[in-house]
Scaffold this active site. Sequence first.
Site, PDB file in Angstrom:
ATOM      1  N   HIS A   1      20.558  -4.008  24.787  1.00 35.88           N
ATOM      2  CA  HIS A   1      21.530  -2.931  24.609  1.00 35.88           C
ATOM      3  C   HIS A   1      22.863  -3.534  24.199  1.00 35.88           C
ATOM      4  CE1 HIS A   1      18.930  -0.786  27.888  1.00 35.88           C
ATOM      5  NE2 HIS A   1      18.286  -0.961  26.757  1.00 35.88           N
TER       6      HIS A   1
HETATM    7  C1  LIG Z   1      12.203  -4.521  25.254  1.00 36.74           C
HETATM    8  C2  LIG Z   1      13.209  -3.460  24.905  1.00 36.74           C
HETATM    9  C3  LIG Z   1      13.315  -2.313  25.687  1.00 36.74           C
HETATM   10  C4  LIG Z   1      14.248  -1.327  25.378  1.00 36.74           C
HETATM   11  N1  LIG Z   1      14.278  -0.202  26.147  1.00 36.74           N
HETATM   12  C5  LIG Z   1      15.169   0.780  25.874  1.00 36.74           C
HETATM   13  C6  LIG Z   1      15.205   1.974  26.662  1.00 36.74           C
HETATM   14  O1  LIG Z   1      14.405   2.154  27.578  1.00 36.74           O
HETATM   15  N2  LIG Z   1      16.130   2.910  26.367  1.00 36.74           N
HETATM   16  C7  LIG Z   1      17.024   2.754  25.350  1.00 36.74           C
HETATM   17  O2  LIG Z   1      17.849   3.624  25.150  1.00 36.74           O
HETATM   18  N3  LIG Z   1      16.989   1.634  24.565  1.00 36.74           N
HETATM   19  C8  LIG Z   1      16.090   0.649  24.810  1.00 36.74           C
HETATM   20  N4  LIG Z   1      16.049  -0.473  24.016  1.00 36.74           N
HETATM   21  C9  LIG Z   1      16.980  -0.546  22.885  1.00 36.74           C
HETATM   22  C10 LIG Z   1      16.429   0.179  21.668  1.00 36.74           C
HETATM   23  O3  LIG Z   1      15.236  -0.441  21.257  1.00 36.74           O
HETATM   24  C11 LIG Z   1      17.445   0.124  20.548  1.00 36.74           C
HETATM   25  O4  LIG Z   1      18.636   0.737  20.985  1.00 36.74           O
HETATM   26  C12 LIG Z   1      16.989   0.893  19.301  1.00 36.74           C
HETATM   27  O5  LIG Z   1      15.713   0.530  18.895  1.00 36.74           O
HETATM   28  C13 LIG Z   1      17.974   0.624  18.189  1.00 36.74           C
HETATM   29  O6  LIG Z   1      17.593   1.342  17.060  1.00 36.74           O
HETATM   30  P1  LIG Z   1      18.118   0.907  15.629  1.00 36.74           P
HETATM   31  O7  LIG Z   1      17.498   1.860  14.686  1.00 36.74           O
HETATM   32  O8  LIG Z   1      19.582   0.773  15.664  1.00 36.74           O
HETATM   33  O9  LIG Z   1      17.554  -0.564  15.386  1.00 36.74           O
HETATM   34  P2  LIG Z   1      16.057  -1.102  15.340  1.00 36.74           P
HETATM   35  O10 LIG Z   1      15.138  -0.159  16.027  1.00 36.74           O
HETATM   36  O11 LIG Z   1      16.065  -2.498  15.809  1.00 36.74           O
HETATM   37  O12 LIG Z   1      15.716  -1.091  13.785  1.00 36.74           O
HETATM   38  C14 LIG Z   1      16.392  -1.931  12.899  1.00 36.74           C
HETATM   39  C15 LIG Z   1      15.438  -2.451  11.848  1.00 36.74           C
HETATM   40  O13 LIG Z   1      16.181  -3.066  10.810  1.00 36.74           O
HETATM   41  C16 LIG Z   1      15.497  -4.211  10.361  1.00 36.74           C
HETATM   42  N5  LIG Z   1      16.467  -5.126   9.739  1.00 36.74           N
HETATM   43  C17 LIG Z   1      17.476  -5.801  10.345  1.00 36.74           C
HETATM   44  N6  LIG Z   1      18.151  -6.554   9.447  1.00 36.74           N
HETATM   45  C18 LIG Z   1      17.561  -6.345   8.245  1.00 36.74           C
HETATM   46  C19 LIG Z   1      17.813  -6.845   6.946  1.00 36.74           C
HETATM   47  N7  LIG Z   1      18.812  -7.681   6.687  1.00 36.74           N
HETATM   48  N8  LIG Z   1      16.992  -6.429   5.936  1.00 36.74           N
HETATM   49  C20 LIG Z   1      15.965  -5.554   6.175  1.00 36.74           C
HETATM   50  N9  LIG Z   1      15.695  -5.052   7.393  1.00 36.74           N
HETATM   51  C21 LIG Z   1      16.484  -5.448   8.432  1.00 36.74           C
HETATM   52  C22 LIG Z   1      14.873  -4.773  11.605  1.00 36.74           C
HETATM   53  O14 LIG Z   1      13.774  -5.615  11.284  1.00 36.74           O
HETATM   54  C23 LIG Z   1      14.478  -3.510  12.365  1.00 36.74           C
HETATM   55  O15 LIG Z   1      13.155  -3.129  12.089  1.00 36.74           O
HETATM   56  C24 LIG Z   1      15.113  -1.482  24.287  1.00 36.74           C
HETATM   57  C25 LIG Z   1      15.015  -2.623  23.494  1.00 36.74           C
HETATM   58  C26 LIG Z   1      14.063  -3.602  23.778  1.00 36.74           C
HETATM   59  C27 LIG Z   1      13.950  -4.792  22.917  1.00 36.74           C
END
Ligand SMILES: Cc1cc2nc3c(=O)[nH]c(=O)nc-3n(C[C@H](O)[C@H](O)[C@H](O)COP(=O)(O)OP(=O)(O)OC[C@H]3O[C@@H](n4cnc5c(N)ncnc54)[C@H](O)[C@@H]3O)c2cc1C
Lengths: 573, 242
Positions: free
Chosen positions: A500
């Site tokens: 987080h």
């Molecule tokens: C084990 C674990 C448990 C969690 N549990 C919770 C929970 O219970 N509740 C909660 O609220 N949150 C939780 N989280 C946090 C939650 O996963 C994140 O807040 C959320 O997934 C973020 O979403 P996002 O779309 O911002 O990023 P992400 O879901 O990480 O997606 C970003 C994507 O962009 C891609 N990317 C990055 N850089 C590049 C680049 N330069 N070129 C191309 N692609 C790229 C990545 O590969 C990734 O697939 C948890 C996280 C983990 C790891």
Amino acid sequence: MAKELTEAGLSVTILERGEDRHTAETGAYPNSIDELRGSVRKRLFQKLSRNSLTIRNRIDQTALPYRQLAAFLPGEGVGGAGLHWSGCHFRVMPDDLRLRSATIERYGKKFIPDDMTLQDFDVTYDELEPFFDKAEKVFGTSGEAHMVQGKPTGNGNVFAPNRSSPFPLPPMEDTFSAAQFRAATQELGYHPYSMPAANASRPYTNPYGCQMGPCNFCGYCSGYDCFLYSKASPNINILPALRRDPGFTLVPQAQVLRITLDQSKKRATGAVYVDLNDHHEKTISADLVILGAFQLYNVHLMLLSGIGTPYDPHTNTGTIGRNFFYQTITTSRFWLPKNRYTNQFVGAGGAGVAIDDFNQPDFDRGPHGFIGGSPLWVNQAGVKPIAAASAGGGKGRPRWGAQYKSDMIETYKHSLSVDAHGSNMTYRDVYLDLDPTWTNAYDQPLLRMTFTWKDNDVRMNRYVVDQLKPIARAMGATRTELNMLDYNQPFDSRLYQTTHLGGGAIMGSNPRTSALNRYLQSWDVPNVFVIGANAFPHGLGYNPTGLLAALAYWSAHHIRTTYLKSPGPLVPS
Amino acid sequence: MTHHHATIPSRPSLARRQFIKGATALASAPFWRNTATARTAPPTRSPDLPRFFTSDEFRFIERASECILPHDENGPGAQELGVAHFIDQQMQTPYGHGELWYRKPPFVSGPPELGYQLPYTPRQLYRNGIYSLTQQCLRHYHAPFHQLPQDTQQLVLSHLETGALALEDIPGPTFFEQLRSNTLEGAFSDPIYGGNRDMKGWIMMGFPGARADFMDWINQNGAPYPFGPVSISPSLSMTVRE
Ligand SMILES: Cc1cc2nc3c(=O)[nH]c(=O)nc-3n(C[C@H](O)[C@H](O)[C@H](O)COP(=O)(O)OP(=O)(O)OC[C@H]3O[C@@H](n4cnc5c(N)ncnc54)[C@H](O)[C@@H]3O)c2cc1C
Ligand code: SF4
């Protein structure tokens, strides 16, 4: 966001650095529930060999590379961290969106430490409510409401704000451990509630027509892809509908190197990416660019692309990298008598019982001298044996040998854990920028994190954890281990805490102190919108994804209703 | 010292049938069955001879991992669980070759909170670490580690754990934690990886393995879960009742 924009008739391409993932293949039972391949060898997480970051605790140190995944586990591959998250799906306390104003109103300006860069979000709960509602319906969230349309309706969290509709699914059942916590906190006069979980308590079909099966508490949420289609993820809840849309293209194995800008540096023209299939650099042009690369990599891409001015902590100028924060978390442990088995392998990632008595706005921080707060919860998400063996028998107990073995087995069978999962504020010398030395596989500078815990947040964590003593007694614990942050103990990148991470490209009302306006639009390059927890100006007691998803839908709504009609800044700067 | 090599009865059809029975009895989703039967054959059992470690290195791993997780009244120790074979097999994987880590130079040492900063892969950590440890044992005790009495072995390991002993440029705790982590992984991972023989590590901890369906066990008021473990691999699964 991609779904919203294809619905608006746009042609949308997602560039994803990792591989494509379908639950029926990569997430299928039984191969997906393999602890060694999963959380130990990090099957679903970011491939550090290609891209990492550097970390230091203080500005006067040399930051060193994060060479082994530990403290946090960013995602990689279609679905991102949203595929291997746990599913704790919260809204937000309304006052947390205006924490600076609320703090000054109640405690005066002097209550805010000098080096704390506390700022309001510049959006209200009432504005976001329809989008929280929408996200919960897409995620199939299980939970119990307290107040719906101004009327008390259920046995939910008494501190939770009003809702326009109940949760789409009834709450998850309490595990034995969670039930013990519920009974004890009730007895002590606190206000326990079922944690809102993006784990389906019943079969469910979401507004996109995507289906979920009921969760069976298999215990493989956190760090895994749910083989039962019960935990919300982009892969299960959105992509099945999106992949069918002719206006949508998904390009996996596409590492974006930078967003390209025109000569004025005020307009994005597209992106340059490396196609990891043939290792060629390719260009794609676009009228509108949405960054959704996770908090860290959104900030990284902005710095690499020259979107906005990098933050400089010495002069306190610039916005990209400013107000970076993390999440305070410490896990305490209670041992129950040996005739009571906690079966810790049983659990679901978002299920559990929490109290917000030390997180809610009315709790008087004045006498304790801290800003922020922390829920306390038993969120038994499924403890696997390698993790349990590594943790052993608790603090101060032998970590190997015969005594270790007995302690460890007893701990696994008869103990339960309680988290203090709290906020973390932002400070002038805690920030993100580019590293001067280390590079990724594409010869770009790594992101550099300057981060440590500060007294305000340590004080908050210690106070809240201390409140566990009577709770442990009420639960009949035979042994109690309270774990709290220590003053002057630097942030330790070797220990898993949470993923987080937040801030670094925050939303706000002033372009000098925020990277994005209230619609998550870049102040500097208005055809770039940046979706992620990077937009939060400071940390919250809750997990970030619920608010992140609501902000994404809020932003999408304003792109669809206003921006597309007349592209340009949605807020004059 | 002989290495105890447990043989698993190779009756895949029978074992598979038992597994499927267990799964359907407990499952709440029908597609379990299909995926369970569609499993590919499990990897062949670990050969007696290590593939990465020399025989002396292997003896060190066997003895040191047994100190970390000894046989006692709770159940088997590292040796009986096949931990050394597990670690040996892991050295052949991308993990063993350091491919899961960020490994770009320069390698600069720093405070422990900033994490591992050595240039070595797990293979190199073991090779260099065991070499240096053997030299030091020969110098102080005139015998290699695996020939020392158990209390001396424990003493050496605790010197590594606390940092009183370094293995040239490898700090004692770095080497010790590598060994401890890999030992526990070998004792408690699915038996498809060569350790946790006969799932005895899981039986000892009360972990039911790949059952992954606890619909009826969300809250049984503190009663112990009654079913023994199953492996990911049907042929390694034996439904065991504790
Ligand atoms: C084990 C674990 C448990 C969690 N549990 C919770 C929970 O219970 N509740 C909660 O609220 N949150 C939780 N989280 C946090 C939650 O996963 C994140 O807040 C959320 O997934 C973020 O979403 P996002 O779309 O911002 O990023 P992400 O879901 O990480 O997606 C970003 C994507 O962009 C891609 N990317 C990055 N850089 C590049 C680049 N330069 N070129 C191309 N692609 C790229 C990545 O590969 C990734 O697939 C948890 C996280 C983990 C790891
Ligand atoms: S606990 Fe439930 S939601 Fe989580 S992975 Fe298992 S079945 Fe899916």
